[in-house]
Design a protein around this motif. Structure first.
Motif, PDB file in Angstrom:
ATOM      1  N   VAL A   3       0.828  -1.196   0.000  1.00 23.43           N
ATOM      2  CA  VAL A   3       0.000   0.000   0.000  1.00 23.43           C
ATOM      3  C   VAL A   3       0.868   1.254   0.000  1.00 23.43           C
ATOM      4  O   VAL A   3       0.666   2.170  -0.806  1.00 23.43           O
ATOM      5  N   ILE A   4       1.854   1.286   0.896  1.00 22.09           N
ATOM      6  CA  ILE A   4       2.642   2.496   1.068  1.00 22.09           C
ATOM      7  C   ILE A   4       3.916   2.159   1.833  1.00 22.09           C
ATOM      8  O   ILE A   4       3.945   1.182   2.583  1.00 22.09           O
ATOM      9  N   ARG A   5       4.972   2.948   1.619  1.00 18.08           N
ATOM     10  CA  ARG A   5       6.223   2.740   2.343  1.00 18.08           C
ATOM     11  C   ARG A   5       6.759   4.090   2.820  1.00 18.08           C
ATOM     12  O   ARG A   5       6.462   5.138   2.228  1.00 18.08           O
ATOM     13  N   GLN A   6       7.555   4.013   3.881  1.00 16.36           N
ATOM     14  CA  GLN A   6       8.125   5.219   4.484  1.00 16.36           C
ATOM     15  C   GLN A   6       9.575   4.949   4.866  1.00 16.36           C
ATOM     16  O   GLN A   6       9.856   3.946   5.532  1.00 16.36           O
ATOM     17  N   GLU A   7      10.468   5.830   4.465  1.00  6.42           N
ATOM     18  CA  GLU A   7      11.854   5.740   4.900  1.00  6.42           C
ATOM     19  C   GLU A   7      12.004   6.519   6.203  1.00  6.42           C
ATOM     20  O   GLU A   7      11.533   7.658   6.288  1.00  6.42           O
ATOM     21  N   ALA A   8      12.664   5.948   7.170  1.00 10.89           N
ATOM     22  CA  ALA A   8      12.750   6.575   8.491  1.00 10.89           C
ATOM     23  C   ALA A   8      13.501   7.895   8.468  1.00 10.89           C
ATOM     24  O   ALA A   8      13.275   8.760   9.312  1.00 10.89           O
ATOM     25  N   TYR A   9      14.408   8.071   7.489  1.00  7.38           N
ATOM     26  CA  TYR A   9      15.185   9.301   7.450  1.00  7.38           C
ATOM     27  C   TYR A   9      14.397  10.466   6.852  1.00  7.38           C
ATOM     28  O   TYR A   9      14.837  11.610   6.887  1.00  7.38           O
ATOM     29  N   LYS A  10      13.233  10.161   6.290  1.00  6.36           N
ATOM     30  CA  LYS A  10      12.408  11.215   5.702  1.00  6.36           C
ATOM     31  C   LYS A  10      11.388  11.703   6.723  1.00  6.36           C
ATOM     32  O   LYS A  10      10.645  10.903   7.293  1.00  6.36           O
TER      33      LYS A  10
END
Lengths: 113, 114
Positions: free
Chosen positions: B48-55
């Motif tokens: 569905v969706i992904r997130q990079e922790a540094y962003k």
């Protein structure tokens, strides 16, 4: 179609039998996985291979043996099947070095009677 | 070891309304990735969706967005304008940077009601 494909889709067998599930991906990925999803829908990693080399091997009975003839294939062989092996088994693939998301096959529902 | 917790086993929402699914995780890592996967009754696992922790910016994909709170180790999924086709199990997942070991939460079963 580009995809992760696993066969068979359903597998019904008796206790004590040996069975295999096959997985192939044409996405050009270098890493492949097997996950087990139990009756409560919990997904747990079993194995991961990168370019035919085993990189993740969780605490799984040694009746389960993955085999990767090349980076596009990862098969799962299960010996002496037990009732508790009944589950849905998912194959997945990804690139190793860019933390890419996993692309999953459609799963194999294994029922041991 | 990283753990992922989804505290809502089941949720329901009326069609066209908004719903938020919760996810928390435990890690000592600073760099990692978070994902939401959807599993409809067809059994297929769909990213569905992904997130990079540094962003710091929250990821958005059409009607799906996340609220990523790194300090709180929280990663919730918001579905806007819910549709009947959103009915599915939703899994939150964590992956450490440089390690392809993706760990999943126990899932939240979402039902969208007409």
């Amino acid at each position: 179609d580009t995809a992760v494909s696993q066969t068979p889709k359903y597998l019904v067998t008796q206790m004590g039998n040996d069975k295999s599930i096959k997985c192939e991906q044409n996405l050009g990925h270098d890493t492949m996985y097997w996950y087990k999803q139990d009756s409560k829908k919990f997904l747990k990693i079993m194995f991961s291979y990168n370019n035919k080399e085993l990189i993740i091997n969780e605490t799984v009975p040694n009746r389960f043996s993955p085999k990767s003839p090349d980076k596009a294939h990862l098969n799962l062989h299960i010996n002496s099947l037990e009732l508790g092996d009944s589950a849905v088994y998912f194959c997945a693939s990804s690139y190793r070095d860019v933390n890419s998301p996993l692309h999953f096959g459609n799963g194999t529902r294994l029922t041991v009677t | 070891a990283q753990t992922v917790t989804q505290s809502q086993p089941e949720m329901s929402v009326q069609e066209a309304e908004t719903v938020t699914l919760s996810c928390t995780y435990d890690t000592s890592e600073n760099n990692y990735y978070l994902f939401w996967y959807k599993q409809p009754p067809s059994r297929q696992m769909i990213l569905v969706i992904r997130q990079e922790a540094y962003k710091q910016q929250n990821a958005t994909e059409n009607r799906f967005s996340v609220n990523f709170q790194k300090a709180a180790k929280s990663f919730s999924l918001k579905i806007s304008d819910s549709q009947l086709g959103d009915t599915a199990m939703y899994f939150c997942a964590f992956m450490k940077t440089g390690n392809n070991d993706m760990r999943f939460g126990a899932g939240t079963r979402l039902t969208v009601k007409p």
